[in-house]
Design a protein around this motif. Structure first.
Motif, PDB file in Angstrom:
ATOM      1  N   VAL A  32       0.842  -1.201   0.000  1.00  0.00           N
ATOM      2  CA  VAL A  32       0.000   0.000   0.000  1.00  0.00           C
ATOM      3  C   VAL A  32       0.881   1.257   0.000  1.00  0.00           C
ATOM      4  CG1 VAL A  32      -1.661   1.362   1.317  1.00  0.00           C
ATOM      5  CG2 VAL A  32      -1.954  -1.110   1.113  1.00  0.00           C
ATOM      6  N   GLY A  33       1.867   1.276   0.880  1.00  0.00           N
ATOM      7  CA  GLY A  33       2.758   2.431   0.956  1.00  0.00           C
ATOM      8  C   GLY A  33       3.535   2.643  -0.326  1.00  0.00           C
ATOM      9  N   GLN A  34       3.980   1.557  -0.945  1.00  0.00           N
ATOM     10  CA  GLN A  34       4.761   1.663  -2.175  1.00  0.00           C
ATOM     11  C   GLN A  34       3.906   2.057  -3.380  1.00  0.00           C
ATOM     12  OE1 GLN A  34       8.561   0.643  -2.689  1.00  0.00           O
ATOM     13  NE2 GLN A  34       8.063   1.876  -0.891  1.00  0.00           N
ATOM     14  N   ARG A  35       2.647   1.669  -3.369  1.00  0.00           N
ATOM     15  CA  ARG A  35       1.776   2.044  -4.473  1.00  0.00           C
ATOM     16  C   ARG A  35       1.485   3.543  -4.485  1.00  0.00           C
ATOM     17  NH1 ARG A  35       0.330  -1.063  -8.108  1.00  0.00           N
ATOM     18  NH2 ARG A  35      -0.982   0.601  -8.906  1.00  0.00           N
ATOM     19  N   TYR A  38       3.628   5.785  -4.708  1.00  0.00           N
ATOM     20  CA  TYR A  38       4.506   6.380  -5.716  1.00  0.00           C
ATOM     21  C   TYR A  38       3.990   6.141  -7.134  1.00  0.00           C
ATOM     22  CZ  TYR A  38       7.592   6.863  -1.752  1.00  0.00           C
ATOM     23  OH  TYR A  38       8.108   7.213  -0.530  1.00  0.00           O
ATOM     24  N   VAL A  39       3.154   5.141  -7.292  1.00  0.00           N
ATOM     25  CA  VAL A  39       2.595   4.827  -8.601  1.00  0.00           C
ATOM     26  C   VAL A  39       1.262   5.546  -8.830  1.00  0.00           C
ATOM     27  CG1 VAL A  39       1.800   2.967 -10.113  1.00  0.00           C
ATOM     28  CG2 VAL A  39       3.701   2.563  -8.533  1.00  0.00           C
ATOM     29  N   ASP A  40       0.430   5.577  -7.793  1.00  0.00           N
ATOM     30  CA  ASP A  40      -0.953   6.033  -7.961  1.00  0.00           C
ATOM     31  C   ASP A  40      -1.199   7.483  -7.560  1.00  0.00           C
ATOM     32  OD1 ASP A  40      -1.552   3.456  -8.763  1.00  0.00           O
ATOM     33  OD2 ASP A  40      -2.160   2.818  -6.756  1.00  0.00           O
ATOM     34  N   GLU A  41      -0.409   8.023  -6.648  1.00  0.00           N
ATOM     35  CA  GLU A  41      -0.740   9.326  -6.079  1.00  0.00           C
ATOM     36  C   GLU A  41       0.373  10.366  -6.120  1.00  0.00           C
ATOM     37  OE1 GLU A  41      -2.967   9.217  -2.343  1.00  0.00           O
ATOM     38  OE2 GLU A  41      -2.980   7.033  -2.500  1.00  0.00           O
ATOM     39  N   ALA A  42       1.596   9.973  -5.906  1.00  0.00           N
ATOM     40  CA  ALA A  42       2.686  10.946  -5.771  1.00  0.00           C
ATOM     41  C   ALA A  42       2.907  11.721  -7.062  1.00  0.00           C
ATOM     42  CB  ALA A  42       3.975  10.242  -5.368  1.00  0.00           C
ATOM     43  N   GLU A  43       3.029  13.034  -6.951  1.00  0.00           N
ATOM     44  CA  GLU A  43       3.304  13.869  -8.122  1.00  0.00           C
ATOM     45  C   GLU A  43       4.672  13.548  -8.717  1.00  0.00           C
ATOM     46  OE1 GLU A  43       2.985  17.930  -7.010  1.00  0.00           O
ATOM     47  OE2 GLU A  43       0.796  17.974  -7.131  1.00  0.00           O
ATOM     48  N   GLU A  44       5.624  13.158  -7.858  1.00  0.00           N
ATOM     49  CA  GLU A  44       7.000  12.977  -8.310  1.00  0.00           C
ATOM     50  C   GLU A  44       7.223  11.713  -9.131  1.00  0.00           C
ATOM     51  OE1 GLU A  44       6.059  13.699  -5.292  1.00  0.00           O
ATOM     52  OE2 GLU A  44       7.053  15.553  -4.690  1.00  0.00           O
ATOM     53  N   ALA A  45       6.321  10.731  -9.042  1.00  0.00           N
ATOM     54  CA  ALA A  45       6.468   9.480  -9.805  1.00  0.00           C
ATOM     55  C   ALA A  45       7.842   8.856  -9.608  1.00  0.00           C
ATOM     56  CB  ALA A  45       6.207   9.724 -11.298  1.00  0.00           C
ATOM     57  N   GLU A  46       8.240   8.715  -8.348  1.00  0.00           N
ATOM     58  CA  GLU A  46       9.475   7.997  -8.053  1.00  0.00           C
ATOM     59  C   GLU A  46       9.240   6.497  -8.213  1.00  0.00           C
ATOM     60  OE1 GLU A  46      12.060   9.346  -4.815  1.00  0.00           O
ATOM     61  OE2 GLU A  46      10.527  10.831  -4.335  1.00  0.00           O
ATOM     62  N   ALA A  96       9.673  -5.160  -4.873  1.00  0.00           N
ATOM     63  CA  ALA A  96       9.561  -5.836  -6.173  1.00  0.00           C
ATOM     64  C   ALA A  96       8.127  -6.115  -6.594  1.00  0.00           C
ATOM     65  CB  ALA A  96      10.356  -7.137  -6.137  1.00  0.00           C
ATOM     66  N   ALA A  97       7.232  -6.292  -5.637  1.00  0.00           N
ATOM     67  CA  ALA A  97       5.849  -6.639  -5.973  1.00  0.00           C
ATOM     68  C   ALA A  97       5.068  -5.484  -6.592  1.00  0.00           C
ATOM     69  CB  ALA A  97       5.121  -7.131  -4.724  1.00  0.00           C
ATOM     70  N   VAL A  98       5.610  -4.278  -6.505  1.00  0.00           N
ATOM     71  CA  VAL A  98       4.919  -3.089  -7.024  1.00  0.00           C
ATOM     72  C   VAL A  98       5.634  -2.602  -8.277  1.00  0.00           C
ATOM     73  CG1 VAL A  98       4.122  -0.752  -6.513  1.00  0.00           C
ATOM     74  CG2 VAL A  98       4.198  -2.475  -4.688  1.00  0.00           C
ATOM     75  N   ALA A  99       4.932  -2.562  -9.397  1.00  0.00           N
ATOM     76  CA  ALA A  99       5.528  -2.193 -10.683  1.00  0.00           C
ATOM     77  C   ALA A  99       5.852  -0.703 -10.738  1.00  0.00           C
ATOM     78  CB  ALA A  99       4.577  -2.557 -11.818  1.00  0.00           C
ATOM     79  N   SER A 100       6.783  -0.350 -11.597  1.00  0.00           N
ATOM     80  CA  SER A 100       7.162   1.051 -11.787  1.00  0.00           C
ATOM     81  C   SER A 100       6.005   1.845 -12.384  1.00  0.00           C
ATOM     82  CB  SER A 100       8.364   1.142 -12.731  1.00  0.00           C
ATOM     83  OG  SER A 100       9.469   0.442 -12.221  1.00  0.00           O
TER      84      SER A 100
END
Length: 267
Positions: free
Chosen positions: A207-210, A212-220, A225-229
């Motif tokens: 959840v925390g890692q997603r 960066y994919v779904d919400e963060a403006e910075e798109a880091e 490994a389970a969370v795709a770029s």
């Protein structure tokens, strides 16, 4: 936190780069193995004092109007060549640029890094306070290329969707492709160790890692490994950068700053 020492009221140090984390690593508690093992060993402290929470790669942002893709350099070292005179932007006071220079020192040595910094100076590279103004300057035609973290392109594109800018990765293995991290560690002085551990554990949860994919403006880049770029980014495991240990960055930061002073990039 370094000044506060054992009197720090903080429980967790959450920092934007390994140099900052390394600067206080004597004050950090060893992290539990179940937290550490969620992240590849390349992106965590060798002595288990901090762990990366998100990744970013250094890139060359360029004007698609002023620079043909075929003319882009294979190496960051090429930016000292005459054809790039007065066309390059850097942010020497920014932590991400300093981390990049540290990586260059560790990979190539001080002499070659000094020569590159002096070459940029002689070539008329322009300075900016941080990454966003560099990308904006490229978009405005003030400069043709700039050295930044990858996600600043998306931030500027959000405000200027038609901006003629794109990111360029250097050739595989080039020192210009440094992948660095933001990260977190537990302060030894905390009196809320279980809560502090739970916070870092959440940062590395799916959840925390997603975020960066779904919400963060910075798109880091998420580091689990389970969370795709994020969509549109070169997958992290396909980026070939310098073979340097991020653990070393904290101890090397002072020498990097001194080298930037000696070459005229810092006062």
């Amino acid at each position: 936190i370094a000044e506060e020492g054992s009197n720090s009221p903080a429980d967790v140090f959450f920092a934007q780069d390994p140099g900052s984390l390394g600067a206080v690593d004597p004050q950090l508690e060893e992290l539990p193995e179940d937290i550490l093992e969620r992240v590849d060993e390349r992106y965590r402290d060798a002595e288990s004092r901090w762990v990366g929470t998100s990744g970013r790669t250094r890139v060359l942002v360029y004007s698609t109007e002023a620079v043909d893709e075929s003319a882009l350099p294979d190496s960051v070292l090429d930016l000292t060549r005459p054809e790039w005179a007065d066309r390059v932007g850097i942010a020497p006071t920014n932590a991400s640029f300093q981390a990049f220079v540290t990586g260059m020192r560790l990979e190539l040595g001080d002499d070659e890094t000094r020569a590159w910094l002096e070459g940029l100076k002689k070539n008329g590279a322009k300075t900016y306070e941080k990454n966003t103004p560099i990308v904006e300057a490229v978009a405005a035609g003030e400069i043709d290329v700039g050295l930044v973290n990858h996600y600043y392109l998306a931030l500027v594109k959000k405000e200027q969707p038609d901006a003629p800018i794109a990111n360029h990765l250097f050739a595989a293995g080039d020192v210009g492709n440094l992948v660095s991290v933001a990260g977190a560690g537990l302060l030894s002085s905390t009196d809320q160790l279980s809560d502090a551990e739970a916070f870092v554990e959440f940062l590395l949860s799916d959840v925390g890692q997603r975020f960066y994919v779904d919400e963060a403006e910075e798109a880091e880049y998420p580091l689990v490994a389970a969370v795709a770029s994020p969509q549109g980014l070169v997958p992290l495991d396909e980026i070939e950068g310098p073979d340097v240990e991020l653990t070393s960055f904290g101890a090397e930061l002072e020498a990097t700053v001194e080298l930037l002073r000696e070459t005229g990039w810092l006062s």
